[in-house]
Design a protein around this motif. Structure first.
Motif, PDB file in Angstrom:
ATOM      1  N   TRP A   7      10.035 -23.439  66.742  1.00 45.38           N
ATOM      2  CA  TRP A   7       8.760 -24.165  67.027  1.00 45.38           C
ATOM      3  C   TRP A   7       7.806 -23.316  66.288  1.00 45.38           C
ATOM      4  O   TRP A   7       8.242 -22.016  66.133  1.00 45.38           O
ATOM      5  CB  TRP A   7       8.316 -24.300  68.196  1.00 45.38           C
ATOM      6  N   THR A   9       3.207 -22.964  64.795  1.00 44.50           N
ATOM      7  CA  THR A   9       2.038 -23.561  65.081  1.00 44.50           C
ATOM      8  C   THR A   9       1.400 -23.620  63.630  1.00 44.50           C
ATOM      9  O   THR A   9       0.274 -23.954  63.332  1.00 44.50           O
ATOM     10  CB  THR A   9       0.882 -22.522  65.738  1.00 44.50           C
ATOM     11  N   VAL A  24       3.765 -27.701  66.040  1.00 45.02           N
ATOM     12  CA  VAL A  24       2.880 -27.918  67.550  1.00 45.02           C
ATOM     13  C   VAL A  24       1.564 -27.282  67.247  1.00 45.02           C
ATOM     14  O   VAL A  24       1.304 -26.365  66.647  1.00 45.02           O
ATOM     15  CB  VAL A  24       3.654 -27.530  68.562  1.00 45.02           C
ATOM     16  N   SER A  25       0.689 -27.478  68.306  1.00 48.07           N
ATOM     17  CA  SER A  25      -0.697 -27.043  68.332  1.00 48.07           C
ATOM     18  C   SER A  25      -0.434 -25.571  68.880  1.00 48.07           C
ATOM     19  O   SER A  25       0.456 -25.280  69.673  1.00 48.07           O
ATOM     20  CB  SER A  25      -1.641 -27.729  69.134  1.00 48.07           C
ATOM     21  N   LYS A  27      -2.044 -24.578  71.345  1.00 46.87           N
ATOM     22  CA  LYS A  27      -2.246 -24.734  73.014  1.00 46.87           C
ATOM     23  C   LYS A  27      -0.998 -25.190  73.619  1.00 46.87           C
ATOM     24  O   LYS A  27      -0.412 -24.662  74.421  1.00 46.87           O
ATOM     25  CB  LYS A  27      -3.317 -25.890  73.070  1.00 46.87           C
ATOM     26  N   ARG A  28      -0.087 -26.184  72.746  1.00 49.12           N
ATOM     27  CA  ARG A  28       1.220 -26.419  73.181  1.00 49.12           C
ATOM     28  C   ARG A  28       2.085 -25.420  73.162  1.00 49.12           C
ATOM     29  O   ARG A  28       3.036 -25.456  74.187  1.00 49.12           O
ATOM     30  CB  ARG A  28       1.551 -27.883  72.263  1.00 49.12           C
ATOM     31  N   ALA A  31       1.465 -22.809  75.953  1.00 44.21           N
ATOM     32  CA  ALA A  31       1.997 -23.842  77.431  1.00 44.21           C
ATOM     33  C   ALA A  31       3.374 -23.592  77.667  1.00 44.21           C
ATOM     34  O   ALA A  31       3.969 -23.156  78.610  1.00 44.21           O
ATOM     35  CB  ALA A  31       1.575 -25.057  77.517  1.00 44.21           C
ATOM     36  N   ALA A  32       4.266 -23.652  76.394  1.00 45.08           N
ATOM     37  CA  ALA A  32       5.609 -23.553  76.546  1.00 45.08           C
ATOM     38  C   ALA A  32       6.082 -21.972  76.620  1.00 45.08           C
ATOM     39  O   ALA A  32       6.798 -21.835  77.335  1.00 45.08           O
ATOM     40  CB  ALA A  32       6.211 -24.014  75.154  1.00 45.08           C
TER      41      ALA A  32
END
Length: 161
Positions: A7, A9, A24-25, A27-28, A31-32
């Motif tokens: 992943w 950003t 992904v952002s 923020k996401r 969160a992960a």
């Protein structure tokens, strides 16, 4: 064997495959991190990169399946600490000039290239200190063949234990 998709950003580069990473952002991604989704993660150049934890698989004798991770030296150091029996293969360019050329060819900015090259020696030294093998990627076909051979030999050794 499965390839783990990291992943990030960062924004997708022009011409880059949409499945090169899970884009992904921030923020996401964070969160992960909070729920323990990643085996390892790092911030590099103001972007976050992470390797999802491999799922428990139905490998030989009920163990885990082999998973191929494409990660940086810091991530490999984390994996070595968590899974000491992992096979770690360091890949490095034939020279820093070749690294510059490759990064320029994929569309990286001159500023990014210079930042990246400045830390390349340190990263390569770290990789050499923890890797079981180091492969110089001066010819893609030969480098792939060498990596495949090393993985096959490692899997064969593990299957006879």
């Amino acid at each position: 064997m499965a390839l783990s998709i990291s992943w990030t950003t960062r924004k997708i580069r022009p011409g880059e495959s949409e499945d090169a990473y899970v884009f992904v952002s921030r923020k996401r991604f964070l969160a992960a991190v909070d729920v323990g989704f990643f085996l390892e993660w790092e911030e590099f150049g103001h972007n976050l990169y992470g390797t999802p934890r491999p799922n428990a698989g139905a490998g030989p004798n009920g163990g885990h399946s082999a998973v191929l991770l494409e990660i940086d030296a810091k991530g490999a150091r984390t994996v070595r600490r968590l899974e000491p029996s992992s096979l770690i293969i360091g890949l490095e360019p034939p020279s820093l000039a070749a690294l510059r050329d490759r990064m320029g060819g994929r569309g990286d900015s001159p500023e990014h290239i210079e930042r990246r090259v400045k830390i390349a020696d340190e990263e390569m030294a770290l990789a050499r200190s923890i890797a079981d093998h180091v492969v110089v990627n001066d010819d893609l076909g030969s480098a792939v063949d060498e990596v495949v051979h090393l993985i096959e030999a490692w899997l064969q050794e593990r299957s006879t234990r």
